[in-house]
Design a protein around this motif. Structure first.
Motif, PDB file in Angstrom:
ATOM      1  N   ILE A 234       0.867  -1.183   0.000  1.00 43.48           N
ATOM      2  CA  ILE A 234       0.000   0.000   0.000  1.00 43.48           C
ATOM      3  C   ILE A 234       0.902   1.231   0.000  1.00 43.48           C
ATOM      4  CG2 ILE A 234      -1.826   1.227   1.225  1.00 43.48           C
ATOM      5  CD1 ILE A 234      -2.586  -1.419   2.540  1.00 43.48           C
ATOM      6  N   THR A 235       0.911   1.946  -1.114  1.00 43.75           N
ATOM      7  CA  THR A 235       1.771   3.113  -1.258  1.00 43.75           C
ATOM      8  C   THR A 235       0.960   4.395  -1.089  1.00 43.75           C
ATOM      9  OG1 THR A 235       1.448   3.216  -3.642  1.00 43.75           O
ATOM     10  CG2 THR A 235       3.242   1.814  -2.839  1.00 43.75           C
ATOM     11  N   VAL A 236       1.699   5.501  -1.021  1.00 45.88           N
ATOM     12  CA  VAL A 236       1.038   6.801  -0.887  1.00 45.88           C
ATOM     13  C   VAL A 236       0.181   7.091  -2.111  1.00 45.88           C
ATOM     14  CG1 VAL A 236       1.438   9.286  -0.679  1.00 45.88           C
ATOM     15  CG2 VAL A 236       2.850   7.693   0.625  1.00 45.88           C
ATOM     16  N   ASP A 237       0.696   6.806  -3.304  1.00 46.37           N
ATOM     17  CA  ASP A 237      -0.054   7.073  -4.528  1.00 46.37           C
ATOM     18  C   ASP A 237      -1.334   6.252  -4.588  1.00 46.37           C
ATOM     19  OD1 ASP A 237       1.844   8.885  -5.358  1.00 46.37           O
ATOM     20  OD2 ASP A 237       2.979   7.417  -6.545  1.00 46.37           O
ATOM     21  N   LYS A 238      -1.270   5.012  -4.133  1.00 46.57           N
ATOM     22  CA  LYS A 238      -2.475   4.167  -4.148  1.00 46.57           C
ATOM     23  C   LYS A 238      -3.505   4.663  -3.153  1.00 46.57           C
ATOM     24  CE  LYS A 238      -0.005   0.066  -5.785  1.00 46.57           C
ATOM     25  NZ  LYS A 238       0.491  -1.287  -5.445  1.00 46.57           N
ATOM     26  N   VAL A 239      -3.052   5.156  -2.019  1.00 47.70           N
ATOM     27  CA  VAL A 239      -3.982   5.710  -1.035  1.00 47.70           C
ATOM     28  C   VAL A 239      -4.647   6.965  -1.599  1.00 47.70           C
ATOM     29  CG1 VAL A 239      -4.147   6.824   1.222  1.00 47.70           C
ATOM     30  CG2 VAL A 239      -2.830   4.725   0.963  1.00 47.70           C
ATOM     31  N   ARG A 240      -3.865   7.796  -2.286  1.00 49.18           N
ATOM     32  CA  ARG A 240      -4.446   8.991  -2.902  1.00 49.18           C
ATOM     33  C   ARG A 240      -5.517   8.604  -3.929  1.00 49.18           C
ATOM     34  NH1 ARG A 240       0.939  11.576  -3.188  1.00 49.18           N
ATOM     35  NH2 ARG A 240       1.030  13.166  -1.550  1.00 49.18           N
ATOM     36  N   SER A 241      -5.259   7.578  -4.683  1.00 52.42           N
ATOM     37  CA  SER A 241      -6.240   7.139  -5.678  1.00 52.42           C
ATOM     38  C   SER A 241      -7.517   6.651  -5.012  1.00 52.42           C
ATOM     39  CB  SER A 241      -5.640   6.021  -6.544  1.00 52.42           C
ATOM     40  OG  SER A 241      -4.503   6.482  -7.256  1.00 52.42           O
ATOM     41  N   VAL A 242      -7.362   5.914  -3.920  1.00 48.90           N
ATOM     42  CA  VAL A 242      -8.534   5.395  -3.209  1.00 48.90           C
ATOM     43  C   VAL A 242      -9.346   6.533  -2.600  1.00 48.90           C
ATOM     44  CG1 VAL A 242      -9.254   4.065  -1.189  1.00 48.90           C
ATOM     45  CG2 VAL A 242      -7.547   3.127  -2.756  1.00 48.90           C
ATOM     46  N   LEU A 243      -8.658   7.516  -2.025  1.00 47.74           N
ATOM     47  CA  LEU A 243      -9.355   8.612  -1.343  1.00 47.74           C
ATOM     48  C   LEU A 243      -9.789   9.721  -2.285  1.00 47.74           C
ATOM     49  CD1 LEU A 243      -7.127   8.959   1.874  1.00 47.74           C
ATOM     50  CD2 LEU A 243      -9.175   7.580   1.515  1.00 47.74           C
ATOM     51  N   GLY A 244      -9.416   9.618  -3.563  1.00 50.36           N
ATOM     52  CA  GLY A 244      -9.805  10.648  -4.515  1.00 50.36           C
ATOM     53  C   GLY A 244      -9.009  11.923  -4.398  1.00 50.36           C
ATOM     54  N   LEU A 245      -7.810  11.846  -3.859  1.00 57.45           N
ATOM     55  CA  LEU A 245      -6.969  13.022  -3.669  1.00 57.45           C
ATOM     56  C   LEU A 245      -6.087  13.247  -4.888  1.00 57.45           C
ATOM     57  CD1 LEU A 245      -5.777  12.285  -0.008  1.00 57.45           C
ATOM     58  CD2 LEU A 245      -7.673  13.741  -0.703  1.00 57.45           C
ATOM     59  N   VAL A 246      -5.760  14.502  -5.145  1.00 56.10           N
ATOM     60  CA  VAL A 246      -4.817  14.819  -6.220  1.00 56.10           C
ATOM     61  C   VAL A 246      -3.408  14.780  -5.663  1.00 56.10           C
ATOM     62  CG1 VAL A 246      -6.509  16.254  -7.402  1.00 56.10           C
ATOM     63  CG2 VAL A 246      -4.914  17.306  -5.781  1.00 56.10           C
ATOM     64  N   ASP A 247      -2.436  14.599  -6.535  1.00 54.86           N
ATOM     65  CA  ASP A 247      -1.038  14.615  -6.107  1.00 54.86           C
ATOM     66  C   ASP A 247      -0.633  16.020  -5.682  1.00 54.86           C
ATOM     67  OD1 ASP A 247      -0.877  11.965  -6.752  1.00 54.86           O
ATOM     68  OD2 ASP A 247      -0.061  12.314  -8.764  1.00 54.86           O
ATOM     69  N   ASN A 248       0.381  16.075  -4.827  1.00 53.70           N
ATOM     70  CA  ASN A 248       0.873  17.373  -4.389  1.00 53.70           C
ATOM     71  C   ASN A 248       1.423  18.197  -5.554  1.00 53.70           C
ATOM     72  OD1 ASN A 248       0.172  16.998  -1.734  1.00 53.70           O
ATOM     73  ND2 ASN A 248       2.197  16.286  -1.096  1.00 53.70           N
ATOM     74  N   GLU A 249       1.865  17.504  -6.622  1.00 54.85           N
ATOM     75  CA  GLU A 249       2.380  18.233  -7.771  1.00 54.85           C
ATOM     76  C   GLU A 249       1.297  19.099  -8.404  1.00 54.85           C
ATOM     77  OE1 GLU A 249       2.940  15.140  -7.088  1.00 54.85           O
ATOM     78  OE2 GLU A 249       5.120  15.094  -6.792  1.00 54.85           O
ATOM     79  N   VAL A 250       0.063  18.631  -8.366  1.00 52.63           N
ATOM     80  CA  VAL A 250      -1.040  19.423  -8.908  1.00 52.63           C
ATOM     81  C   VAL A 250      -1.239  20.683  -8.082  1.00 52.63           C
ATOM     82  CG1 VAL A 250      -3.510  19.414  -9.412  1.00 52.63           C
ATOM     83  CG2 VAL A 250      -2.142  17.358  -9.838  1.00 52.63           C
TER      84      VAL A 250
END
Length: 524
Positions: A234-250
């Protein structure tokens, strides 16, 4: 075997094992159980997922557990504890206040409380979301709650205690369940991940803990959902995808567009987020939180509490230096307003775009940096002049500049050229003192000593201006005007120098009655 969700599987069964973050509640309830002073009604108030219903079930088990002895925790092994854990006990009834909110349901409850418990010593009624009951239902419950049978205990749980009538609250022991801290949630998630053999990055757990907003049940659900999605680590990117969050780069791209006053780039970021199908209210919340992090970094420096990695924190601080305090503050406000508008209306992305446009346009309309530097330089000069006691230069051009101490010959005897300026400064300080002094006339100035002469007609003014407090005030203003200490001396013109001067008594009578002398006979 039936699959149990993680939050049900790991629900605490006693006060000492797995019950997180509510020490004040646990301690009070344990002492009450040990001392046999359990109240007949409790009101548990707090945000969702903080342990209200769990605490109610543990308390219900404890009062009916005959195997616990003097211990406050239930044994969880006796028949009564097992049946309560399985949810089939006839002595513990859980009622949903949202779906059983009418007066008929409460009347039926009043009839049932008369019956004795079947297995244990108490019948425990747990009413969840009790604030949803109608006014009539609360009134029907009031009498039973005030004088319940000795074998009945009521436990109410609510997320909005202000909606519970004060007549109900006053008959309960009230406990406020606090939101759990991010660190408390992170530690518990780490424990659960170890018990469930989940491979998860620390950053992913911290992100889940932060997004849970103090609710442990939400955090456990996020972890379970992420585990099902990841199919591995379980990575940070996968958690962001699950929670519907955008990346910090955005978020960095959005802030960069504001800092560069590039509206086209900012709208492109918003359009990209919309096309990706992200939850717009959630994105506006992220944007507001990111601008909050930038503001805190600008104010507090590297040690500021922000949800960014060390590398991103350095980048964010450099970005924050390019944005003004006003821009960062307005960014937080505008994005929060846009999120609220999207939730309650049908404008969709329009509210978000308008927030971005307002932010960029206000940055463009700021005065140029050179003008600001010029204004700041002038302000610093005026403040320095004021601190040194000099006159403040007036705006509007060199032709309006007043005399300064540089062109005043302080060591030469003569008229006092700053008399009008002195009176004006005194008027701003104290009008009465200015009115007294202006009846005098500067007659000499030499070596830091100003002599002001009053005619005998203004003896009262001369006497009053010589009072200690008035002299002190005039000399303070003199120092500001002249740029150095100046002593004031007030003198009264002698009668010999004024031939028309009459004796004091006669003159006072003439002044009082408005008379004049027609003829005077003087003795030889």
């Amino acid at each position: 075997m039936e699959y149990l969700s993680l939050y049900r599987k790991w629900r605490p069964k006693s006060f000492d094992r797995g019950f997180i973050g509510q020490e004040h509640v646990v301690r009070t309830l344990k002492h009450a159980l040990q001392q046999g002073k359990v109240a007949h009604a409790y009101l548990f108030n707090g945000p969702r997922g903080t342990g209200k219903t769990t605490a109610a079930k543990i308390l219900a088990k404890a009062v009916n557990c005959r195997a616990r002895g003097n211990e406050p925790n239930p044994c969880n092994n006796c028949p009564s504890c097992r049946r309560i854990n399985e949810g089939v006990s006839m002595d513990v009834l859980e009622i949903d206040g949202a779906s059983n909110r009418g007066i008929d349901e409460i009347r039926a409850l009043r009839e049932r409380v008369k019956f004795m418990p079947v297995e244990g010593d108490y019948k425990v009624y747990i009413i969840d979301e009790v604030h949803m009951l109608t006014t009539e239902a609360f009134n029907a419950l009031l009498k039973t709650l005030e004088e319940p049978p000795p074998h009945v205990i009521f436990i109410f749980a609510t997320t909005e205690s202000h909606k519970v009538p004060s007549t109900i609250r006053s008959r309960c022991q009230c406990f406020d369940f606090k939101r759990l801290t991010t660190e408390e949630i992170f530690q518990h998630l780490s424990f659960l991940a170890g018990q469930e053999d989940l491979k998860v990055e620390e950053g992913a757990l911290r992100l889940i803990a932060a997004r849970a907003e103090g609710g442990l049940r939400d955090a456990i659900s996020f972890l379970e959902q992420s585990a099902a999605y990841a199919e591995g680590v379980i990575t940070v990117d996968k958690v962001r995808s699950v929670l519907g969050l955008v990346d910090n780069e955005v978020l960095f791209s959005l802030a960069e567009a504001v800092a560069g006053q590039d509206l086209e780039a900012g709208l492109a970021v918003v359009n990209k987020v919309e096309e990706a199908g992200k939850d717009l209210p959630l994105f506006t919340r992220q944007a507001a939180e990111f601008f909050r992090d930038l503001l805190v970094l600008k104010l507090a420096g590297e040690k500021a509490p922000v949800a960014l990695d060390p590398g991103q924190k350095t980048q964010a601080r450099e970005l924050a230096e390019r944005l003004s305090f006003s821009c960062l503050k307005k960014g937080i406000e505008y994005f929060l307003e846009a999120g609220a508008a999207i939730r309650r209306g049908t404008e969709g992305v329009l509210s978000l775009e308008m927030a971005l446009i307002r932010l960029v346009l206000e940055e463009k309309e700021k005065p140029p940096v050179r003008d600001l530097e010029k204004r700041l330089s002038a302000l610093e000069e005026r403040l320095a002049r004021l601190e040194k006691g000099g006159a403040i230069p007036q705006p509007g051009g060199e032709e309006k500049q007043e005399k300064t101490r540089d062109n005043f010959p302080p060591e030469e005897e003569g008229d006092f050229p700053w008399w009008d300026q002195l009176l004006q400064a005194l008027r701003r300080k104290k009008r009465t003192v200015e009115a007294l002094l202006k009846e005098g006339k500067p007659c000499s100035y030499r070596s830091g000593r100003l002599v002001v002469e009053f005619s005998p007609d203004f003896r009262f003014h001369w006497e009053t201006i010589r009072r200690v407090e008035n002299l002190r005030l005039v000399e303070e203003v003199l120092q500001q005007v002249c740029g150095k200490p100046v002593t004031l001396e007030c003198v009264l013109k002698t009668e010999e120098e004024n031939p028309a001067q009459q004796p004091d008594l006669v003159q006072k009578a003439l002044d009082l009655f408005g008379g004049r002398i027609v003829e005077s006979d003087e003795e030889e």
